[in-house]
Design a protein around this motif. Structure first.
Motif, PDB file in Angstrom:
ATOM      1  N   PRO A 199       0.830  -1.222   0.000  1.00  0.00           N
ATOM      2  CA  PRO A 199       0.000   0.000   0.000  1.00  0.00           C
ATOM      3  C   PRO A 199       0.855   1.258   0.000  1.00  0.00           C
ATOM      4  O   PRO A 199       1.980   1.268   0.512  1.00  0.00           O
ATOM      5  CB  PRO A 199      -0.817  -0.121   1.296  1.00  0.00           C
ATOM      6  CG  PRO A 199      -0.032  -1.045   2.163  1.00  0.00           C
ATOM      7  CD  PRO A 199       0.676  -1.993   1.246  1.00  0.00           C
ATOM      8  N   SER A 200       0.312   2.321  -0.574  1.00  0.00           N
ATOM      9  CA  SER A 200       1.065   3.573  -0.702  1.00  0.00           C
ATOM     10  C   SER A 200       1.448   4.157   0.647  1.00  0.00           C
ATOM     11  O   SER A 200       2.481   4.836   0.771  1.00  0.00           O
ATOM     12  CB  SER A 200       0.238   4.595  -1.498  1.00  0.00           C
ATOM     13  OG  SER A 200      -1.022   4.831  -0.871  1.00  0.00           O
ATOM     14  N   SER A 201       0.653   3.917   1.682  1.00  0.00           N
ATOM     15  CA  SER A 201       0.926   4.492   2.999  1.00  0.00           C
ATOM     16  C   SER A 201       2.210   3.952   3.626  1.00  0.00           C
ATOM     17  O   SER A 201       2.772   4.577   4.521  1.00  0.00           O
ATOM     18  CB  SER A 201      -0.247   4.225   3.951  1.00  0.00           C
ATOM     19  OG  SER A 201      -0.503   2.837   4.056  1.00  0.00           O
ATOM     20  N   TRP A 202       2.689   2.811   3.146  1.00  0.00           N
ATOM     21  CA  TRP A 202       3.907   2.238   3.731  1.00  0.00           C
ATOM     22  C   TRP A 202       5.147   3.061   3.423  1.00  0.00           C
ATOM     23  O   TRP A 202       6.198   2.841   4.016  1.00  0.00           O
ATOM     24  CB  TRP A 202       4.088   0.795   3.249  1.00  0.00           C
ATOM     25  CG  TRP A 202       3.185  -0.181   3.960  1.00  0.00           C
ATOM     26  CD1 TRP A 202       2.056   0.109   4.654  1.00  0.00           C
ATOM     27  CD2 TRP A 202       3.344  -1.593   4.019  1.00  0.00           C
ATOM     28  NE1 TRP A 202       1.483  -1.032   5.145  1.00  0.00           N
ATOM     29  CE2 TRP A 202       2.247  -2.089   4.778  1.00  0.00           C
ATOM     30  CE3 TRP A 202       4.272  -2.488   3.519  1.00  0.00           C
ATOM     31  CZ2 TRP A 202       2.079  -3.453   5.044  1.00  0.00           C
ATOM     32  CZ3 TRP A 202       4.111  -3.847   3.771  1.00  0.00           C
ATOM     33  CH2 TRP A 202       3.032  -4.321   4.533  1.00  0.00           C
ATOM     34  N   ARG A 203       5.048   3.992   2.478  1.00  0.00           N
ATOM     35  CA  ARG A 203       6.207   4.840   2.175  1.00  0.00           C
ATOM     36  C   ARG A 203       6.595   5.683   3.388  1.00  0.00           C
ATOM     37  O   ARG A 203       7.751   6.090   3.519  1.00  0.00           O
ATOM     38  CB  ARG A 203       5.896   5.761   0.994  1.00  0.00           C
ATOM     39  CG  ARG A 203       5.684   5.054  -0.328  1.00  0.00           C
ATOM     40  CD  ARG A 203       5.799   6.028  -1.494  1.00  0.00           C
ATOM     41  NE  ARG A 203       4.879   7.145  -1.351  1.00  0.00           N
ATOM     42  CZ  ARG A 203       3.660   7.187  -1.902  1.00  0.00           C
ATOM     43  NH1 ARG A 203       3.233   6.173  -2.621  1.00  0.00           N
ATOM     44  NH2 ARG A 203       2.880   8.231  -1.736  1.00  0.00           N
ATOM     45  N   LEU A 204       5.624   5.953   4.267  1.00  0.00           N
ATOM     46  CA  LEU A 204       5.875   6.790   5.438  1.00  0.00           C
ATOM     47  C   LEU A 204       5.799   5.988   6.734  1.00  0.00           C
ATOM     48  O   LEU A 204       5.564   6.550   7.800  1.00  0.00           O
ATOM     49  CB  LEU A 204       4.859   7.946   5.480  1.00  0.00           C
ATOM     50  CG  LEU A 204       4.827   8.847   4.246  1.00  0.00           C
ATOM     51  CD1 LEU A 204       3.720   9.891   4.397  1.00  0.00           C
ATOM     52  CD2 LEU A 204       6.171   9.526   4.038  1.00  0.00           C
ATOM     53  N   LEU A 205       6.020   4.696   6.633  1.00  0.00           N
ATOM     54  CA  LEU A 205       5.886   3.825   7.802  1.00  0.00           C
ATOM     55  C   LEU A 205       6.849   4.223   8.917  1.00  0.00           C
ATOM     56  O   LEU A 205       6.536   4.084  10.100  1.00  0.00           O
ATOM     57  CB  LEU A 205       6.126   2.370   7.389  1.00  0.00           C
ATOM     58  CG  LEU A 205       5.514   1.290   8.271  1.00  0.00           C
ATOM     59  CD1 LEU A 205       4.003   1.451   8.368  1.00  0.00           C
ATOM     60  CD2 LEU A 205       5.856  -0.090   7.746  1.00  0.00           C
ATOM     61  N   PHE A 206       8.015   4.736   8.542  1.00  0.00           N
ATOM     62  CA  PHE A 206       9.003   5.130   9.542  1.00  0.00           C
ATOM     63  C   PHE A 206       9.232   6.639   9.510  1.00  0.00           C
ATOM     64  O   PHE A 206      10.320   7.119   9.832  1.00  0.00           O
ATOM     65  CB  PHE A 206      10.322   4.381   9.312  1.00  0.00           C
ATOM     66  CG  PHE A 206      10.183   2.892   9.440  1.00  0.00           C
ATOM     67  CD1 PHE A 206      10.090   2.286  10.684  1.00  0.00           C
ATOM     68  CD2 PHE A 206      10.102   2.094   8.308  1.00  0.00           C
ATOM     69  CE1 PHE A 206       9.937   0.925  10.801  1.00  0.00           C
ATOM     70  CE2 PHE A 206       9.958   0.724   8.418  1.00  0.00           C
ATOM     71  CZ  PHE A 206       9.872   0.136   9.674  1.00  0.00           C
ATOM     72  N   GLY A 207       8.208   7.368   9.099  1.00  0.00           N
ATOM     73  CA  GLY A 207       8.329   8.819   9.034  1.00  0.00           C
ATOM     74  C   GLY A 207       8.687   9.290   7.649  1.00  0.00           C
ATOM     75  O   GLY A 207       8.928   8.506   6.729  1.00  0.00           O
ATOM     76  N   SER A 208       8.760  10.589   7.487  1.00  0.00           N
ATOM     77  CA  SER A 208       9.020  11.179   6.175  1.00  0.00           C
ATOM     78  C   SER A 208      10.475  11.552   5.948  1.00  0.00           C
ATOM     79  O   SER A 208      10.798  12.272   5.028  1.00  0.00           O
ATOM     80  CB  SER A 208       8.124  12.419   5.996  1.00  0.00           C
ATOM     81  OG  SER A 208       8.366  13.345   7.069  1.00  0.00           O
ATOM     82  N   GLY A 209      11.347  11.092   6.805  1.00  0.00           N
ATOM     83  CA  GLY A 209      12.755  11.404   6.624  1.00  0.00           C
ATOM     84  C   GLY A 209      13.156  12.687   7.333  1.00  0.00           C
ATOM     85  O   GLY A 209      12.323  13.435   7.844  1.00  0.00           O
TER      86      GLY A 209
END
Length: 267
Positions: free
Chosen positions: A251-261
């Protein structure tokens, strides 16, 4: 408790309800994410109750710019018809239960399951790996539980998979003379749901994995594939000896699983 998106309540007779338990590593929630995203499930409603922590956010399963700004809450119910087996799968995305209201929520949820006509519930969960005993350390990290009324219909299939049932352990680990019972440390409402389903004679299966906190994406993938051994939700792309891995869709939401950097302004 259940509020449909449309004008009428969908007919869920003989459906299988897949749901996560908020547990260690959020493995159950991540596993449900994979299933919803892979099967492209459609939203049919949501659960409204004061037992749950109110939450809202963007569409976690957005596939294009048009649907990326859709609002989503934490207890939406989604639906998918499995054409090969003529069965259906659906479930809420995530369940953050208010403190001291877990039993009340479980009772309300199971009452809705009975009134909706769902055939069975499958709960995906996890448990602290450091609570394992010696036998559990030497075996597979996966375990299952079946309520007595479900065991009659699926025990032959489960036996053919060589799965291991969750072992009983001392109710009070520190006491050598304590009675033995089912314990799921770190499993959230999993044990309460299981106990209530046993007492109400509801068909429920619990599939869980022993995990530790961290990057639990691999745990979620392995738990979904463990479930897939039973339900055959999806199949490999080919049947030969070089069959590729199951095509789970991230899912697209996993790109931010550990925050946005880290923001560049820090440097």
């Amino acid at each position: 408790m259940f509020v449909p998106c449309g004008e009428s309540v969908p007919d869920l007779t003989n459906f299988t309800l897949l749901m996560p338990a908020v547990s260690v590593g959020n493995v159950g929630q991540l596993a449900i994410d994979l299933i919803i995203s892979t099967l492209n499930m459609c939203k049919i409603g949501y659960f409204y109750t004061d037992c749950l922590v109110p939450m809202v956010g963007n569409n976690p399963y957005a596939t294009e710019e048009e649907n990326s700004n859709e609002l989503s809450i934490n207890t939406e119910a989604v639906l998918h018809i499995h054409l090969q087996t003529h069965s259906a799968y659906g479930g809420p995305q995530t369940l953050s239960v208010q403190e001291y209201k877990s039993k009340s929520f479980c009772e309300k949820l199971l009452a809705w399951v009975e009134s909706s006509g769902c055939a069975r519930i499958i709960v995906l969960s996890s448990s602290h790996s450091y609570h394992r005993n010696d036998a559990q350390l030497r075996s597979t990290p996966f375990r299952y539980l079946l309520t007595p009324c479900l065991q009659k219909s699926v025990q032959n299939k489960i036996k053919s998979l060589n799965w291991l049932e969750m072992e009983k352990s001392r109710c009070i680990p520190e006491m050598s003379d304590s009675e033995f019972c089912i314990r799921i440390p770190g499993g959230g409402i999993t044990k309460t749901l299981y106990d209530e389903s046993c007492s109400k004679e509801i068909q429920m299966a619990v599939l869980l994995k022993f995990v530790s906190e961290g990057d639990n994406i691999p745990d979620a993938v392995s738990l979904v594939e463990y479930l897939n051994e039973w339900l055959q939700i999806i199949r490999p792309c080919s049947d030969g000896p070089t069959a590729s891995a199951l095509p789970w869709k991230i899912p697209s939401s996993w790109r931010l699983l550990f925050g946005s950097g880290l923001p560049p302004a820090l440097f």
